[in-house]
Design a protein around this motif. Structure first.
Motif, mmCIF file in Angstrom:
data_model
loop_
_atom_site.group_PDB
_atom_site.id
_atom_site.type_symbol
_atom_site.label_atom_id
_atom_site.label_comp_id
_atom_site.label_asym_id
_atom_site.label_seq_id
_atom_site.Cartn_x
_atom_site.Cartn_y
_atom_site.Cartn_z
ATOM 1 N N LEU A 99 0.834 -1.206 0.000
ATOM 2 C CA LEU A 99 0.000 0.000 0.000
ATOM 3 C C LEU A 99 0.875 1.265 0.000
ATOM 4 C CD1 LEU A 99 -2.839 1.266 0.238
ATOM 5 C CD2 LEU A 99 -2.627 1.066 2.704
ATOM 6 N N LEU A 100 1.880 1.269 0.884
ATOM 7 C CA LEU A 100 2.763 2.439 0.973
ATOM 8 C C LEU A 100 3.552 2.626 -0.323
ATOM 9 C CD1 LEU A 100 4.114 2.105 4.632
ATOM 10 C CD2 LEU A 100 2.376 3.674 3.776
ATOM 11 N N LEU A 101 3.995 1.506 -0.909
ATOM 12 C CA LEU A 101 4.763 1.578 -2.157
ATOM 13 C C LEU A 101 3.883 2.117 -3.284
ATOM 14 C CD1 LEU A 101 7.483 0.830 -3.551
ATOM 15 C CD2 LEU A 101 6.466 -1.347 -4.145
ATOM 16 N N GLY A 102 2.665 1.597 -3.383
ATOM 17 C CA GLY A 102 1.737 2.059 -4.426
ATOM 18 C C GLY A 102 1.453 3.547 -4.294
ATOM 19 N N LEU A 103 1.192 3.997 -3.062
ATOM 20 C CA LEU A 103 0.903 5.423 -2.843
ATOM 21 C C LEU A 103 2.131 6.281 -3.167
ATOM 22 C CD1 LEU A 103 -1.139 5.252 0.494
ATOM 23 C CD2 LEU A 103 -2.008 5.890 -1.757
ATOM 24 N N SER A 104 3.310 5.774 -2.806
ATOM 25 C CA SER A 104 4.546 6.534 -3.064
ATOM 26 C C SER A 104 4.783 6.693 -4.561
ATOM 27 C CB SER A 104 5.758 5.821 -2.458
ATOM 28 O OG SER A 104 5.546 5.590 -1.096
ATOM 29 N N ILE A 105 4.583 5.584 -5.313
ATOM 30 C CA ILE A 105 4.810 5.653 -6.763
ATOM 31 C C ILE A 105 3.790 6.589 -7.408
ATOM 32 C CG2 ILE A 105 4.744 4.339 -8.915
ATOM 33 C CD1 ILE A 105 5.657 1.912 -7.238
ATOM 34 N N GLY A 106 2.525 6.401 -7.040
ATOM 35 C CA GLY A 106 1.468 7.249 -7.611
ATOM 36 C C GLY A 106 1.699 8.723 -7.317
ATOM 37 N N SER A 107 2.276 8.998 -6.139
ATOM 38 C CA SER A 107 2.483 10.404 -5.756
ATOM 39 C C SER A 107 3.548 11.084 -6.607
ATOM 40 C CB SER A 107 2.851 10.501 -4.274
ATOM 41 O OG SER A 107 4.165 10.035 -4.076
ATOM 42 N N THR A 108 4.332 10.294 -7.351
ATOM 43 C CA THR A 108 5.366 10.911 -8.205
ATOM 44 C C THR A 108 4.783 11.327 -9.555
ATOM 45 O OG1 THR A 108 5.988 8.759 -9.115
ATOM 46 C CG2 THR A 108 7.229 9.524 -7.196
ATOM 47 N N MET A 109 3.513 10.973 -9.799
ATOM 48 C CA MET A 109 2.931 11.229 -11.128
ATOM 49 C C MET A 109 2.296 12.612 -11.244
ATOM 50 S SD MET A 109 1.228 7.519 -11.932
ATOM 51 C CE MET A 109 0.603 7.950 -13.556
ATOM 52 N N SER A 110 2.944 13.627 -10.707
ATOM 53 C CA SER A 110 2.368 14.972 -10.847
ATOM 54 C C SER A 110 2.707 15.508 -12.242
ATOM 55 C CB SER A 110 2.904 15.900 -9.763
ATOM 56 O OG SER A 110 4.288 15.965 -9.838
ATOM 57 N N ALA A 111 1.834 16.388 -12.748
ATOM 58 C CA ALA A 111 1.951 16.842 -14.135
ATOM 59 C C ALA A 111 3.323 17.430 -14.449
ATOM 60 C CB ALA A 111 0.864 17.863 -14.416
ATOM 61 N N ASP A 112 3.886 18.198 -13.506
ATOM 62 C CA ASP A 112 5.158 18.873 -13.811
ATOM 63 C C ASP A 112 6.323 17.889 -14.006
ATOM 64 O OD1 ASP A 112 4.700 18.313 -11.142
ATOM 65 O OD2 ASP A 112 6.122 19.834 -10.425
ATOM 66 N N THR A 113 6.267 16.710 -13.377
ATOM 67 C CA THR A 113 7.375 15.763 -13.552
ATOM 68 C C THR A 113 7.040 14.666 -14.566
ATOM 69 O OG1 THR A 113 6.569 14.433 -11.706
ATOM 70 C CG2 THR A 113 8.313 16.013 -11.215
ATOM 71 N N PHE A 114 5.760 14.391 -14.737
ATOM 72 C CA PHE A 114 5.379 13.211 -15.532
ATOM 73 C C PHE A 114 5.077 13.534 -16.997
ATOM 74 C CE2 PHE A 114 2.894 9.366 -16.518
ATOM 75 C CZ PHE A 114 3.713 8.415 -15.942
ATOM 76 N N LEU A 115 4.507 14.712 -17.251
ATOM 77 C CA LEU A 115 4.091 15.015 -18.630
ATOM 78 C C LEU A 115 5.247 15.582 -19.445
ATOM 79 C CD1 LEU A 115 0.468 16.411 -18.371
ATOM 80 C CD2 LEU A 115 1.225 14.167 -19.115
ATOM 81 N N LYS A 116 6.069 14.665 -19.933
ATOM 82 C CA LYS A 116 7.235 15.054 -20.729
ATOM 83 C C LYS A 116 7.353 14.072 -21.880
ATOM 84 C CE LYS A 116 9.903 16.838 -16.848
ATOM 85 N NZ LYS A 116 10.890 16.508 -15.846
ATOM 86 N N LEU A 117 8.080 14.461 -22.926
ATOM 87 C CA LEU A 117 8.292 13.557 -24.066
ATOM 88 C C LEU A 117 9.031 12.299 -23.605
ATOM 89 C CD1 LEU A 117 8.126 13.062 -27.146
ATOM 90 C CD2 LEU A 117 10.369 14.144 -27.335
ATOM 91 N N LYS A 118 9.943 12.520 -22.615
ATOM 92 C CA LYS A 118 10.723 11.399 -22.078
ATOM 93 C C LYS A 118 9.811 10.280 -21.576
ATOM 94 C CE LYS A 118 15.212 13.020 -20.499
ATOM 95 N NZ LYS A 118 16.074 13.250 -19.357
ATOM 96 N N THR A 119 8.699 10.659 -20.970
ATOM 97 C CA THR A 119 7.774 9.663 -20.409
ATOM 98 C C THR A 119 7.261 8.745 -21.513
ATOM 99 O OG1 THR A 119 7.114 11.236 -18.727
ATOM 100 C CG2 THR A 119 5.630 9.375 -19.082
ATOM 101 N N LEU A 120 6.870 9.352 -22.646
ATOM 102 C CA LEU A 120 6.349 8.567 -23.769
ATOM 103 C C LEU A 120 7.444 7.617 -24.279
ATOM 104 C CD1 LEU A 120 3.809 8.278 -25.531
ATOM 105 C CD2 LEU A 120 4.841 9.887 -27.134
ATOM 106 N N GLU A 121 8.672 8.157 -24.384
ATOM 107 C CA GLU A 121 9.792 7.330 -24.870
ATOM 108 C C GLU A 121 10.031 6.143 -23.924
ATOM 109 O OE1 GLU A 121 12.385 10.806 -27.164
ATOM 110 O OE2 GLU A 121 12.930 10.232 -25.135
#
Lengths: 52, 373
Positions: free
Chosen positions: B260-282
């Motif tokens: 549960l803690l791991l899932g919440l920690s990973i999900g919490s890294t998916m904020s728009a400023d860090t996740f929405l990049k071309l690198k993510t698609l690659e």
């Protein structure tokens, strides 16, 4: 500790080839080790027999 | 006038004015993950908390993600690499390594199925990622979530969101990704091969296994010692038979809390400023390539072993060499069962599947050593 691999495409290829070969060697060696595992049961049997 | 000012002040204190289109998009992505978990049952134990945390991470104005915020405390377990070894403790406590010990000649399939790691690594380098980032991206192909997190935290912590989300999403989608490749690379005859029953492995052998593997791997590959140590400790708790309560706790409630803690920690890294990049698609495309080529590598390796053994090995078990336990073994079993209802491959596929766990750990350990970590 410094990286032994250059940050180039060639470095990535070296890293991949070395890693893949070592991975095969490791797993093959583990497999060979497991082939000896049935001996563990025989040792147990021998010890019990001696005990008796 | 005062009322308008009060309303304006209240509006400014909400997250509404800070909400970006990127946030809205990722809130929908989070909802999609929750939908996949609930409706499609795709890895619900992980996708549900990941999806929920993704939604929360994209609601501006809260202090959940800020230093000292609730989710930032949870993330310390990823940052300090505490969760992956603890997950391995639980995995060890719930896993029977008997099928792997019983069929040692299949161990090497755990290596063939990892070719995807290296194809993705070279692909990432060709796309301009640094060698450290490429290593972290490549490890997605191991289909081992905790290992992907462990290696990424060492090599490229800034890619944690992309790598972990790709790894767990593809693990969930393995029943869709693998079967077409498995059918494409095998003949009907090969899929119909019945394998001999594996031998019985005694309790004494299993206890020796945890002790010997801990000593050997910790000695030869120190960078992955925390993972293998905990995996083998968990297995020793299970196989020793004298600490049933500890084994039950490690594989039960304790594992659930960490998941549960791991899932919440990973999900919490998916904020728009860090996740929405071309690198993510690659990274997501490279992850898919890693999974597909890994599956193909495993099948081709099993075909080779089948030829060498004189037709005694069903090549469908090759794809199980990808680490994801027991999903990959179940996929092999299901594809074989669809071909012939009298073929039960699950125990045979568990051998390479468990070898895959070690395969990813060893590949990651060698990579960390060669890259000077």
């Amino acid at each position: 500790m410094e990286s032994m691999i250059n940050d180039t495409v060639q470095g990535a290829i070296y890293l991949s080839v070395i890693d893949m070969i070592l991975l095969i060697v490791f797993l093959y060696a583990m497999g060979q080790l497991f082939k000896l595992f049935p001996l563990v049961n025989k040792i147990k049997f021998t010890l019990r027999k001696k005990g008796n | 006038m005062i009322l308008i000012k009060a309303l304006q002040a209240m509006l400014e204190s909400t997250g509404l004015i800070m909400l970006t289109p990127g946030n809205v998009f990722l809130i929908f992505v989070g909802m999609l993950l929750v939908y996949l978990a609930i409706h499609k049952h795709y890895e619900p134990f992980l996708l549900l908390p990941i999806g929920f945390a993704c939604i929360v991470a994209n609601i501006p104005g809260t202090d959940l993600l800020l230093n000292g915020g609730l989710l930032s405390f949870f993330y310390l377990g990823v940052e300090h690499m505490i969760y992956p070894p603890l997950i391995f403790l639980g995995v060890g406590a719930m896993t029977d390594f008997g099928p792997m010990i019983a069929n040692p000649s299949l161990l090497v399939l755990g290596a063939f199925a990892h070719v995807g790691i290296f194809i993705a690594l070279i692909g990432a380098k060709l796309l301009g990622f640094s060698i450290f980032e490429a290593g972290a991206i490549g490890i997605i192909g191991g289909a081992d979530g905790p290992m992907a997190i462990y290696v990424t935290q060492h090599l490229a912590p800034h890619l944690m969101a992309q790598v972990s989300v790709a790894a767990y999403s593809y693990m969930a989608l393995m029943p869709l990704i693998q079967p077409p490749i498995m059918r494409l690379l095998t003949t009907k005859e090969e899929r119909n091969i019945m394998m001999k029953q594996v031998r019985f492995v005694s309790k004494r052998e299993k206890i020796m296994f945890s002790l010997i593997i801990t000593v050997i791997i910790d000695l030869l590959l120190p960078p992955i010692a925390p993972l293998i140590t905990m995996l083998m400790l968990g297995n020793l708790l299970k196989e020793s038979g004298v600490v049933e309560r500890l084994a039950k706790t490690a594989s039960g409630e304790f594992m659930n809390v960490i998941t549960l803690l791991l899932g919440l920690s990973i999900g919490s890294t998916m904020s728009a400023d860090t996740f929405l990049k071309l690198k993510t698609l690659e990274i997501i495309i490279l992850g898919l390539v890693a999974f597909m080529t890994g599956t193909a590598g495993g099948i081709l390796g099993a075909k080779l072993l089948n030829k060498l053994s004189g037709g005694k090995i069903n090549p469908l078990i090759g794809s199980a060499g990808i680490a994801s336990v027991p999903i990959a073994a179940r996929v092999s079993h299901k594809v074989a069962l669809e071909e012939n209802p009298y073929i039960f491959l699950i125990m045979h596929a568990m051998g390479p599947n468990l070898a895959g766990v070690f395969g990813t750990a060893i590949a990651g350990g060698i990579m960390l050593t060669l890259l000077g970590m």
